[in-house]
Design a protein around this motif. Structure first.
Motif, PDB file in Angstrom:
ATOM      1  N   ILE A 149       0.851  -1.193   0.000  1.00  0.00           N
ATOM      2  CA  ILE A 149       0.000   0.000   0.000  1.00  0.00           C
ATOM      3  C   ILE A 149       0.885   1.239   0.000  1.00  0.00           C
ATOM      4  O   ILE A 149       1.781   1.364   0.843  1.00  0.00           O
ATOM      5  CB  ILE A 149      -0.918   0.005   1.235  1.00  0.00           C
ATOM      6  CG1 ILE A 149      -1.848  -1.220   1.223  1.00  0.00           C
ATOM      7  CG2 ILE A 149      -1.735   1.294   1.297  1.00  0.00           C
ATOM      8  CD1 ILE A 149      -2.600  -1.434   2.527  1.00  0.00           C
ATOM      9  N   ARG A 183      -3.742   4.675   4.395  1.00  0.00           N
ATOM     10  CA  ARG A 183      -3.061   3.373   4.370  1.00  0.00           C
ATOM     11  C   ARG A 183      -3.748   2.390   5.318  1.00  0.00           C
ATOM     12  O   ARG A 183      -3.965   1.224   4.985  1.00  0.00           O
ATOM     13  CB  ARG A 183      -1.593   3.532   4.754  1.00  0.00           C
ATOM     14  CG  ARG A 183      -0.780   4.369   3.787  1.00  0.00           C
ATOM     15  CD  ARG A 183       0.714   4.154   3.994  1.00  0.00           C
ATOM     16  NE  ARG A 183       1.156   4.418   5.362  1.00  0.00           N
ATOM     17  CZ  ARG A 183       1.506   5.612   5.816  1.00  0.00           C
ATOM     18  NH1 ARG A 183       1.457   6.675   5.014  1.00  0.00           N
ATOM     19  NH2 ARG A 183       1.927   5.769   7.070  1.00  0.00           N
ATOM     20  N   SER A 184      -4.099   2.885   6.499  1.00  0.00           N
ATOM     21  CA  SER A 184      -4.749   2.042   7.493  1.00  0.00           C
ATOM     22  C   SER A 184      -6.096   1.544   6.997  1.00  0.00           C
ATOM     23  O   SER A 184      -6.465   0.376   7.201  1.00  0.00           O
ATOM     24  CB  SER A 184      -4.928   2.821   8.797  1.00  0.00           C
ATOM     25  OG  SER A 184      -5.614   2.058   9.759  1.00  0.00           O
ATOM     26  N   ARG A 198      -5.608  -1.213   4.409  1.00  0.00           N
ATOM     27  CA  ARG A 198      -5.201  -2.452   5.086  1.00  0.00           C
ATOM     28  C   ARG A 198      -6.409  -3.144   5.720  1.00  0.00           C
ATOM     29  O   ARG A 198      -6.580  -4.367   5.624  1.00  0.00           O
ATOM     30  CB  ARG A 198      -4.146  -2.161   6.147  1.00  0.00           C
ATOM     31  CG  ARG A 198      -3.715  -3.408   6.920  1.00  0.00           C
ATOM     32  CD  ARG A 198      -2.739  -3.079   8.024  1.00  0.00           C
ATOM     33  NE  ARG A 198      -1.387  -2.891   7.517  1.00  0.00           N
ATOM     34  CZ  ARG A 198      -0.502  -3.878   7.342  1.00  0.00           C
ATOM     35  NH1 ARG A 198      -0.848  -5.133   7.623  1.00  0.00           N
ATOM     36  NH2 ARG A 198       0.707  -3.614   6.899  1.00  0.00           N
ATOM     37  N   LYS A 199      -7.258  -2.350   6.359  1.00  0.00           N
ATOM     38  CA  LYS A 199      -8.445  -2.915   7.012  1.00  0.00           C
ATOM     39  C   LYS A 199      -9.381  -3.549   5.988  1.00  0.00           C
ATOM     40  O   LYS A 199      -9.983  -4.602   6.248  1.00  0.00           O
ATOM     41  CB  LYS A 199      -9.171  -1.832   7.808  1.00  0.00           C
ATOM     42  CG  LYS A 199      -8.456  -1.422   9.086  1.00  0.00           C
ATOM     43  CD  LYS A 199      -9.199  -0.329   9.819  1.00  0.00           C
ATOM     44  CE  LYS A 199      -8.451   0.071  11.088  1.00  0.00           C
ATOM     45  NZ  LYS A 199      -9.130   1.191  11.802  1.00  0.00           N
ATOM     46  N   CYS A 244      -8.499  -4.913   3.158  1.00  0.00           N
ATOM     47  CA  CYS A 244      -7.852  -6.167   2.763  1.00  0.00           C
ATOM     48  C   CYS A 244      -8.071  -7.251   3.809  1.00  0.00           C
ATOM     49  O   CYS A 244      -8.407  -8.399   3.478  1.00  0.00           O
ATOM     50  CB  CYS A 244      -6.352  -5.953   2.550  1.00  0.00           C
ATOM     51  SG  CYS A 244      -5.939  -4.923   1.127  1.00  0.00           S
ATOM     52  N   GLU A 245      -7.892  -6.883   5.066  1.00  0.00           N
ATOM     53  CA  GLU A 245      -7.997  -7.865   6.140  1.00  0.00           C
ATOM     54  C   GLU A 245      -9.437  -8.271   6.413  1.00  0.00           C
ATOM     55  O   GLU A 245      -9.720  -9.426   6.758  1.00  0.00           O
ATOM     56  CB  GLU A 245      -7.366  -7.296   7.411  1.00  0.00           C
ATOM     57  CG  GLU A 245      -5.861  -7.104   7.295  1.00  0.00           C
ATOM     58  CD  GLU A 245      -5.257  -6.418   8.510  1.00  0.00           C
ATOM     59  OE1 GLU A 245      -6.044  -5.880   9.329  1.00  0.00           O
ATOM     60  OE2 GLU A 245      -4.013  -6.424   8.638  1.00  0.00           O
ATOM     61  N   GLU A 258      -2.296 -10.785   1.407  1.00  0.00           N
ATOM     62  CA  GLU A 258      -1.306 -10.552   2.453  1.00  0.00           C
ATOM     63  C   GLU A 258      -0.673  -9.177   2.213  1.00  0.00           C
ATOM     64  O   GLU A 258      -0.045  -8.948   1.174  1.00  0.00           O
ATOM     65  CB  GLU A 258      -0.219 -11.622   2.421  1.00  0.00           C
ATOM     66  CG  GLU A 258       0.880 -11.394   3.450  1.00  0.00           C
ATOM     67  CD  GLU A 258       2.030 -12.370   3.322  1.00  0.00           C
ATOM     68  OE1 GLU A 258       2.998 -12.245   4.098  1.00  0.00           O
ATOM     69  OE2 GLU A 258       1.970 -13.254   2.430  1.00  0.00           O
ATOM     70  N   VAL A 259      -0.881  -8.246   3.138  1.00  0.00           N
ATOM     71  CA  VAL A 259      -0.291  -6.913   3.014  1.00  0.00           C
ATOM     72  C   VAL A 259       1.153  -6.986   3.487  1.00  0.00           C
ATOM     73  O   VAL A 259       1.435  -7.197   4.662  1.00  0.00           O
ATOM     74  CB  VAL A 259      -1.071  -5.865   3.833  1.00  0.00           C
ATOM     75  CG1 VAL A 259      -0.389  -4.502   3.712  1.00  0.00           C
ATOM     76  CG2 VAL A 259      -2.523  -5.777   3.351  1.00  0.00           C
ATOM     77  N   ASP A 298       3.573  -4.511   3.093  1.00  0.00           N
ATOM     78  CA  ASP A 298       4.197  -3.278   3.567  1.00  0.00           C
ATOM     79  C   ASP A 298       3.270  -2.102   3.316  1.00  0.00           C
ATOM     80  O   ASP A 298       2.367  -2.165   2.455  1.00  0.00           O
ATOM     81  CB  ASP A 298       5.531  -3.069   2.843  1.00  0.00           C
ATOM     82  CG  ASP A 298       6.438  -2.061   3.559  1.00  0.00           C
ATOM     83  OD1 ASP A 298       6.098  -1.638   4.674  1.00  0.00           O
ATOM     84  OD2 ASP A 298       7.490  -1.714   2.988  1.00  0.00           O
ATOM     85  N   GLU A 299       3.503  -1.015   4.043  1.00  0.00           N
ATOM     86  CA  GLU A 299       2.845   0.270   3.814  1.00  0.00           C
ATOM     87  C   GLU A 299       3.935   1.307   3.594  1.00  0.00           C
ATOM     88  O   GLU A 299       4.894   1.380   4.370  1.00  0.00           O
ATOM     89  CB  GLU A 299       1.981   0.672   5.009  1.00  0.00           C
ATOM     90  CG  GLU A 299       0.806  -0.251   5.285  1.00  0.00           C
ATOM     91  CD  GLU A 299      -0.005   0.201   6.496  1.00  0.00           C
ATOM     92  OE1 GLU A 299       0.131   1.392   6.883  1.00  0.00           O
ATOM     93  OE2 GLU A 299      -0.735  -0.621   7.056  1.00  0.00           O
TER      94      GLU A 299
END
Length: 250
Positions: free
Chosen positions: A7, A15-16, A19-20, A22-23, A31-32, A34-35
């Protein structure tokens, strides 16, 4: 095998949020890795982690997202662009058959973008599209703009000024050019979004016509005659005779 994602966005909150997403919706698929908060950091991370997919913000301090391409001779990962602005670059992205998300990102749009990524399995198409994107950005308003239309075998690159008209064909679209007829997996609405006014006019719910190839209008039958001999119906709900003349001549 999970989709490996990086990301890239200068805003921590953005970014957060990605990620959320995706999860929450793709925990078993994504699978994340890196940010990153800049292009420079993203280049380092991509070279180290070798992701399948990069979620890339366009507007960032110092370098915009498009600067990323300068750091790679070959792009062997897919990109989904994210942006808060519907600036002209969105048209270049769309014309290159690449995905983008407008902030604030809608959950359903995100799911669709990931599903599209899963359907892409030809890395050569990806490489060609990124090269085309840089051309489309640099010549956004050029007369001979090239547009990518995906089909079942890959994609066709078509000169926008060679398109005579487009016809809705269910979930697909037929594109008629000076040379031949093409069939694309883009919906008619998506094609209409790409081929914008004033060069193209949507004269009917199923037909989009280039002004440059209109030969005459038959008011008795409410049909346009085009230079290739085709006759296209005009919707009386959309156009009066005067409104049609204004659209063609303006």
């Amino acid at each position: 095998m999970k989709i490996k994602v990086i990301i890239v966005d200068d805003e921590t909150r953005a970014r957060s949020f990605l990620r959320k997403l995706c999860e929450l919706y793709f925990r078993d698929k994504i699978e994340v890795l890196d940010e990153c908060n800049s292009v420079t950091a993203a280049v380092r991370s991509i070279k180290k982690n070798q992701p399948n997919l990069v979620l890339l913000d366009i507007q960032m301090p110092n370098e915009n997202g498009f600067e990323l391409f300068k750091h790679f001779e070959v792009i062997n990962f897919e990109i989904i662009f994210t942006t808060a602005h519907k600036e002209f670059a969105i048209q270049a992205i769309r014309n290159s058959a690449l995905d983008y998300l407008i902030k604030p990102i809608d959950v359903e749009d995100f799911k669709i973008a990931i599903s599209r990524f899963e359907q892409k399995n030809d890395s050569k198409i990806g490489i060609d599209r990124f090269k085309l994107l840089t051309e489309n950005i640099s010549s956004q308003f050029a007369d001979k703009q090239r547009i990518v239309f995906p089909n079942k075998n890959g994609f066709e690159v078509i000169q926008a000024n060679s398109i005579i008209y487009c016809k809705s064909d269910g979930s697909y679209t037929s594109i008629f050019t000076i040379e031949k007829e093409y069939f694309t997996s883009k919906t008619f609405k998506e094609v209409c979004d790409i081929l914008e006014e004033p060069d193209f006019i949507r004269v009917h719910r199923s037909y989009l016509v280039s002004r440059n190839y209109i030969k005459s209008f038959k008011s008795e039958y409410y049909r346009l005659q085009l230079t290739n001999g085709a006759e296209i119906p005009v919707s009386e709900d959309l156009f009066t005779k005067k409104k049609l003349i204004d659209a063609i001549t303006s």
